[in-house]
Design an enzyme around this catalytic site. Structure first.
Site, short mmCIF file in Angstrom:
data_model
loop_
_atom_site.label_atom_id
_atom_site.label_comp_id
_atom_site.label_asym_id
_atom_site.label_seq_id
_atom_site.Cartn_x
_atom_site.Cartn_y
_atom_site.Cartn_z
CG ASP A 41 -4.39 3.08 3.25
OD1 ASP A 41 -3.93 2.33 4.13
OD2 ASP A 41 -4.86 2.68 2.17
CD GLU A 58 -2.46 -7.03 4.80
OE1 GLU A 58 -2.39 -5.80 4.56
OE2 GLU A 58 -3.04 -7.48 5.79
#
Ligand SMILES: Cc1ncc(COP(=O)(O)O)c(C=O)c1O
Lengths: 400, 252
Positions: free
Chosen positions: B46, B35
């Site tokens: 996040d 990724e």
């Protein structure tokens, strides 16, 4: 706008789109909660609205007056200026109309904890207030920079029993406080309700917050009607856009100009402003597609305004849509002009406006001159200036 | 079936020059998919570790176009497939969705993962990507209902990404509660493979997850390794060793 257009104004669609704007750009974790919220919100019964209206009346102090600013109108030398006195609401701004609605909703949904973001602290105070009223734990995220420039409101929130969490990431203002509130929400979605403070965020928030704020415009229609008047123009400042949407919405199908005033900060040609409509491009921030200040790589730009409540790089999707269709117009007012607006209504009307509202004041001062004395301007005085006294003291010399 | 190992890195962190060597270390360590985190100014999904890495990468001057150019340059001899991981707005800014799809294809990306793109909003996006042969990788969360899973299954053309916790990214101790039931539900309704990520920080976590899923994603724990590295050599060594350990753990 023609009559047929007006009759067909029905926004948003079932997915929360206002034309090409709006929608739901959030992590999958939140989607089931948003669907639940939509379900509950769309099926509210009359008892909910009765309860909402009764708190607005007895607790918030509605209806707020519609006051004709005669001295100012005379000085400006043009249209008649009417002030919708949202500054007289309990807690000092329009924000509480929305927090009353949302907390009643949170209770119906069985949520036990409230999260909010705040810029100027007005939404934080309005949220902390209703949390005290309904005995709910309340966490307010606030950019560290705003914690400093709105210290009085930080204290108010704490006094009301809320926990204020300063946010030190990014620009340390409203945008980052909102990021952090969303992260909290993603983590605690099972028991927490996120009370968003403006007509922003994923569907159904923009429509829902508008519906909780439209009482402003509905009262104005009635109050004008009682005086046998019609508004030629409605003017409001725009941060996320809730006070503007609240006063615009009931006028959308009327023959009335709708004008939003964005913060031009140090000038829209500088890099330091918050004029998302004038200078932004379509983009996604905080769950919705709207007009957004950003760089060519899609990184969100830092907004600037002397007013913490307008210091936001985005704007509610419905405003972006109304601008797209030409139904509303947007102008921008600088920090300096806003400060002049503060002095003007303070001296002429004995009303000290919030810095946010002062942006609308500064524009109305220009607009009124271009209009006839038989015309009417309706200005949303979204809040009072108490919270801004530190800033005023710094920038406005007494006797000036 | 062989379990999938999917490491994440934030491109341009801690330094832009480290990007290619770190990707290679992951590839050599035995990653199946990598990724490539494309930093965004407002990463709402996040936690602090990746937020911080993203900010540093942006401060280093990392842009989506630089990342695409780099990948195009060195992608050729990697074994692993690459996934473009970013938020919706930077992707939109790559010349619109159709434009972005072309850019991703040209650079050689296998798929694209967007944490703030809901299924409701994904139709146009997934269509534009599919037209260029780039797979849209949907996300699944513990809150995802059966009804939603049934809508996600048919749009999953490569694999799906199951988020292990209701929360943001970040290394956590141990594995979340109630995971078994959730993963069994996903297994039942999804025809394609699914990998699980968020909070997996040790080979032990990875081993436990791999028993119930088709693979694991490891992000924040790797970013922490990179933070601790003394220099590039040390970083490459640590990353490669850790990836090999994860590989071993899930292959057992
Ligand atoms: C008095 C006042 N007016 C306006 C605003 C801007 O918000 P909105 O555009 O949602 O009305 C704020 C925000 O804090 C405010 O406190």
């Amino acid at each position: 706008m023609t009559q047929t257009q007006a009759e067909t104004y029905q926004q948003p669609d079932a997915f929360g789109h206002f034309g090409r704007f709006g929608g739901q750009y959030v992590p999958e974790t939140l989607m089931p909660a948003l669907h639940e919220l939509i379900e509950v919100y769309h099926n509210l019964d009359e008892s909910f609205w009765r309860e909402y209206r009764s708190y607005l009346k007895d607790y918030v102090g509605r209806p707020t007056p519609l006051y004709e600013a005669k001295r100012w109108s005379r000085e400006a030398g043009g249209a008649r200026i009417f002030l919708k006195r949202e500054d007289l609401n309990h807690t000092g701004a329009h924000k509480i109309n929305n927090t009353v609605g949302q907390i009643l909703l949170a209770r119906r949904m069985g949520k036990t904890r409230i999260i909010a973001e705040t810029g100027a602290g007005q939404h934080g105070v309005a949220t902390a207030t209703v949390c005290a009223l309904f005995d709910m734990p309340c966490v307010v995220y606030m950019g560290a920079e705003d914690v400093e420039r709105q210290s009085l409101n930080v204290y108010r929130m704490k006094l009301l029993g809320a926990e204020v969490r300063p946010v030190t990431s990014g620009s340390q203002t409203l945008k980052d406080a909102t990021n952090e509130a969303i992260r909290d929400w993603v983590t605690n979605v099972a028991d927490s309700f996120y009370i968003i403070g403006s007509v922003v965020g994923p569907h159904p928030y923009p429509a829902m917050v508008r519906d909780f704020q439209k009482v402003i415009g509905e009262e104005c229609l009635q109050q004008l009607d009682e005086r046998d008047l019609k508004a030629d123009a409605v003017v409001a400042c725009v941060g996320g856009g809730s006070n503007a949407m609240g006063i615009f919405y009931p006028f959308i199908d009327k023959d009335t100009r709708l004008i939003g005033v964005e913060a031009a900060g140090r000038g829209v040609e500088s890099d330091e402003h918050a004029a998302s409509i004038s200078k932004g491009k379509p983009g996604v921030l905080h769950g919705a597609m709207s007009m957004l200040l950003q760089d060519p790589n899609g990184q969100v730009a830092l907004a600037h305004s002397i007013s913490a409540g307008l210091d936001y790089p985005g704007i509610g999707p419905e405003h972006a849509h109304l601008n797209d269709t030409g139904r509303s117009a947007f102008v921008a007012v600088t920090d300096e002009q806003a400060l002049e607006g503060v002095v003007r209504v303070s001296r002429l009307e004995g009303i000290i406006p919030a810095l946010e509202s002062a942006h609308a004041v500064a524009y109305v001062d220009q607009l009124a001159r271009t209009m006839r004395p038989d015309q009417v301007i309706l200005l949303n005085m979204s809040g009072r200036g108490d919270k801004d006294m530190n800033t005023y003291e710094k920038h406005i010399k007494p006797g000036a | 079936m062989k379990k999938l190992l999917v490491p994440y890195l934030t491109a341009g962190f801690p330094q832009r020059e480290w990007f290619e060597p770190i990707v290679r270390a992951m590839d050599e360590g035995g990653a199946d998919y990598i990724e490539i985190g494309v930093p965004f100014s407002d990463p709402i999904a996040d936690g602090p570790t990746i937020q911080n890495a993203s900010q540093k990468a942006l401060d280093n001057g990392t842009t989506p176009r630089w990342i695409l150019d780099e990948i195009k340059r060195f992608r050729g001899d990697l074994n692993a497939e690459l996934i473009f991981f970013s938020y919706f707005n930077p992707i939109l800014a790559l010349d619109g969705l159709e434009g972005a799809a072309k850019h991703l294809k040209d650079a050689g990306f296998h798929g694209v993962l967007v944490p703030d793109l809901s299924l409701e909003q994904a139709e146009h996006f997934a269509g534009a990507m599919a037209a260029e042969g780039v797979h849209y990788i949907p996300l699944i969360a513990p809150t995802t209902t059966e009804e939603r899973l049934k809508k996600i299954a048919p749009v999953t053309t490569s694999f799906a990404y199951g988020v292990s916790v209701t929360g943001v990214t970040g290394a956590r101790k141990g594995v979340a509660q109630g995971l078994d039931e959730y993963l069994a539900r996903v297994r039942n309704l999804l025809q394609r493979p699914f990998v699980v990520g968020f909070g997996i920080s040790t080979p032990e976590d990875a081993r436990a997850i791999a028993r119930q899923a088709d693979g694991v994603v490891v992000g924040s724990a790797l970013i922490r390794l990179m933070e601790q590295a003394e220099d590039l050599d040390d970083c490459v060594k640590r990353v490669k060793t850790f990836i090999s350990e994860l590989r071993q753990a899930i292959d057992e």
